[in-house]
Design a protein around this motif. Structure first.
Motif, PDB file in Angstrom:
ATOM      1  N   ALA A 290       0.857  -1.314   0.063  1.00 40.72           N
ATOM      2  CA  ALA A 290      -0.116  -0.050   0.017  1.00 40.72           C
ATOM      3  C   ALA A 290       0.855   1.372  -0.121  1.00 40.72           C
ATOM      4  O   ALA A 290       0.627   2.114  -0.855  1.00 40.72           O
ATOM      5  N   ILE A 291       2.031   1.239   0.890  1.00 39.69           N
ATOM      6  CA  ILE A 291       2.687   2.421   1.026  1.00 39.69           C
ATOM      7  C   ILE A 291       3.587   2.506  -0.311  1.00 39.69           C
ATOM      8  O   ILE A 291       3.766   3.725  -1.010  1.00 39.69           O
ATOM      9  N   HIS A 294       1.251   3.783  -3.470  1.00 40.80           N
ATOM     10  CA  HIS A 294       0.972   5.344  -3.228  1.00 40.80           C
ATOM     11  C   HIS A 294       2.267   6.160  -3.452  1.00 40.80           C
ATOM     12  O   HIS A 294       2.261   7.295  -3.907  1.00 40.80           O
ATOM     13  N   SER A 413      -5.127  -0.209  -2.949  1.00 37.65           N
ATOM     14  CA  SER A 413      -4.812   0.004  -1.561  1.00 37.65           C
ATOM     15  C   SER A 413      -6.091   0.073  -0.618  1.00 37.65           C
ATOM     16  O   SER A 413      -5.740  -0.387   0.552  1.00 37.65           O
ATOM     17  N   THR A 426      -5.569   2.346   5.110  1.00 40.75           N
ATOM     18  CA  THR A 426      -5.768   3.387   3.868  1.00 40.75           C
ATOM     19  C   THR A 426      -5.392   4.643   4.188  1.00 40.75           C
ATOM     20  O   THR A 426      -4.580   5.152   3.093  1.00 40.75           O
ATOM     21  N   GLY A 429      -1.639   5.011   3.643  1.00 43.26           N
ATOM     22  CA  GLY A 429      -1.296   4.983   2.167  1.00 43.26           C
ATOM     23  C   GLY A 429      -1.659   6.458   1.706  1.00 43.26           C
ATOM     24  O   GLY A 429      -0.897   6.809   0.848  1.00 43.26           O
ATOM     25  N   ASN A 433       0.757   9.341  -0.239  1.00 42.04           N
ATOM     26  CA  ASN A 433       0.432   9.713  -1.414  1.00 42.04           C
ATOM     27  C   ASN A 433       0.508  11.411  -1.566  1.00 42.04           C
ATOM     28  O   ASN A 433       1.235  12.069  -2.190  1.00 42.04           O
TER      29      ASN A 433
END
Length: 504
Positions: A290-291, A294, A413, A426, A429, A433
């Motif tokens: 996820a990280i 993003h 994500s 989330t 993430g 972003n």
């Protein structure tokens, strides 16, 4: 993707949502996702409109390039704060009311920016809107993912990204239309009209049902079941989804109570410990994925193109405000069209295949853009071919970004985190972003002045190569899986390995 010949007990138990696979999208689920995505239109509009508004703001308020960079990037710094706050907020008060809060924050920000008598007030409005952006980016895809079934989740969760692109396009059109007004009135109208859809959304979302997964986490099982009956295509599908959610929430899947007592962890307590201090191997890989996705969405330069496209087109030889703004409208139109295309293929081709294809195309387009701009900038005479090549490369880059990395970042994500970790996972993430978005938007002018504008895009091409490698090794396919199966997908089983390697 080859068929699996073995299934684990967890798959059998958790595959209810996947085995009931009607192709048509439920109308109520679609309506919920569309209404929730209005907030993304507002965010996209704020981003797109600022690219043209900055031309007029700089002239009217007599600000320098550093102040322009700060004005562009501060939205994302504040969005970082908003996204982290939104995760815990949505766990506590629910997904719907979090969207209402985001709408109100957007409205306040739009009013302040539309008033904007000086740079300080304009910055205050931009910061306020930034907090709303953080809420919007976190909550819209989460709500859409939790309301939809496995077969339609890709398309419905991609709606917020599609609406961001639509908002950016509307922002560019607004630049062109309001740019014909007087200098003092034009840019204020551009920024102020964003408040109108915020009012519509705040009331519209209250007509939509709450996320059934959030309701289960609060122990409100009867309400969750009622909502699932609305957003599923059959009673059988609703029952399958309901049992899967119960298991994921740690509740007996045969429970028939209307309301059950739940632990404090369902309101978000202890989530950060499970994410960072005591994660399981699967959760650790989910967090890295996820990280990473993003981080690379913005590290590859899309914000430089979207926010500073008038400057880039000027470097490429397009002169005159009207022509610059019209060329920028083309960027918004390209982005919107190709995200529409992506939404049609997300649930057919899969996330991984589109993502790798998208990133590969971006590498080529960025390298081409760097080459074209370098040739044009260092030539003593006007090179028409280099200017034309650069303009085409911009549109190709935006097209490849929009068919994969743009929408898939948000779909992927939001769908991979386990139920009780989803909102705050989330939000982490989204925070990454926004941090990368702010870094690019606040430093791009300084970077291209230091290493030339062509050099800046060669740099983005190099980062895109790293992104492709990361996606290849760390992001397994999630197409067709229920939200409750994602930990299995990221586990070290041979099944997860085949899911990762069999879809290249």
């Amino acid at each position: 993707m080859p068929k699996h010949t073995t299934t684990s007990p967890m798959e059998v138990e958790g595959s209810g949502e996947s085995c009931e696979t009607p192709e048509r999208i439920n109308k109520i689920a679609c309506a919920c996702a569309v209404v929730a995505s209005i907030i993304s239109i507002i965010f996209g509009y704020d981003t797109g409109v600022m690219s043209g508004a900055m031309i007029f703001i700089k002239e009217d308020l007599k600000i320098n390039d550093v102040q322009v960079e700060v004005l562009a990037g501060i939205l994302n710094i504040c969005a970082l704060v908003g996204s982290l706050a939104a995760g815990r907020t949505s766990d506590y008060i629910g997904r719907r009311y979090t969207i209402v809060i985001a709408s109100i924050i957007f409205l306040i920000g739009a009013v302040l920016m539309g008033y904007g008598p000086n740079y300080a007030v304009l910055m205050t409005g931009r910061c306020t809107a930034g907090v709303g952006v953080g809420f919007a980016l976190m909550i819209a895809p989460v709500y859409s993912a939790e309301i939809s079934s496995a077969k339609s989740r890709g398309r419905l969760t991609a709606l917020p990204e599609l609406c961001i692109s639509l908002g950016i396009l509307l922002g560019y059109v607004s630049n062109y239309l309001f740019g014909k007004f007087t200098l003092k009135l034009g840019w204020r109208l551009m920024l102020g009209v964003a408040g109108l859809p915020s009012i519509v959304l705040a009331f519209g979302i209250l007509k939509m049902p709450e996320s059934p997964r959030w309701l289960v986490m609060q122990g409100r099982l009867a309400e969750a079941k009622k909502t699932l009956l609305l957003v599923s295509n059959s009673k059988q599908e609703a029952e399958h989804r309901f049992r899967d959610i119960l298991v994921a929430a740690g509740i007996n899947k045969n429970c028939n109570e209307d309301v059950v007592k739940v632990s404090n962890t369902t309101r978000g307590e202890g989530v950060w410990k499970e994410l960072f201090l005591r994660p399981t191997p699967a959760v650790r890989r989910i967090l890295i994925a996820a990280i990473g996705i993003h981080f690379f969405e913005h590290a590859t330069g899309i914000e430089a193109v979207v926010l500073y496209s008038p400057r880039i087109f000027k470097k490429a030889g397009i002169l005159g405000k009207d022509k610059l703004l019209l060329a920028t409208v083309g960027v918004g139109l390209t982005k919107t069209v190709f995200i529409c295309v992506a939404t049609l293929f997300l649930d057919k081709a899969g996330r991984r295949r589109l993502l790798l294809t998208s990133t590969g195309g971006m590498i080529i387009a960025l390298a081409g853009l760097g080459f074209g701009l370098t040739m044009a900038e260092h030539s003593k005479e006007k090179l028409t071919w280099a200017l034309s090549f650069s303009i085409v490369a911009i549109y190709v880059f935006v097209a490849f970004f929009s068919i994969g990395l743009g929408p898939i970042t948000w779909v992927y994500s939001t769908e991979i985190f386990p139920l009780k970790l989803r909102a705050q996972g989330t939000s982490i993430g989204v925070a990454v972003n926004r941090l990368m978005n702010a870094t690019v938007s606040m430093s791009f002018i300084s970077i291209y002045k230091a290493i030339t504008i062509g050099g800046a895009f060669f740099m983005f091409a190099g980062i895109a190569v790293l992104a492709w490698i990361f996606f290849f090794f760390f992001l397994p396919e999630t197409k067709g899986r229920s939200l409750e199966e994602m930990e299995l997908v990221f586990s070290k089983t041979s099944d997860a390995s085949r899911s990762r390697n069999g879809t290249v």
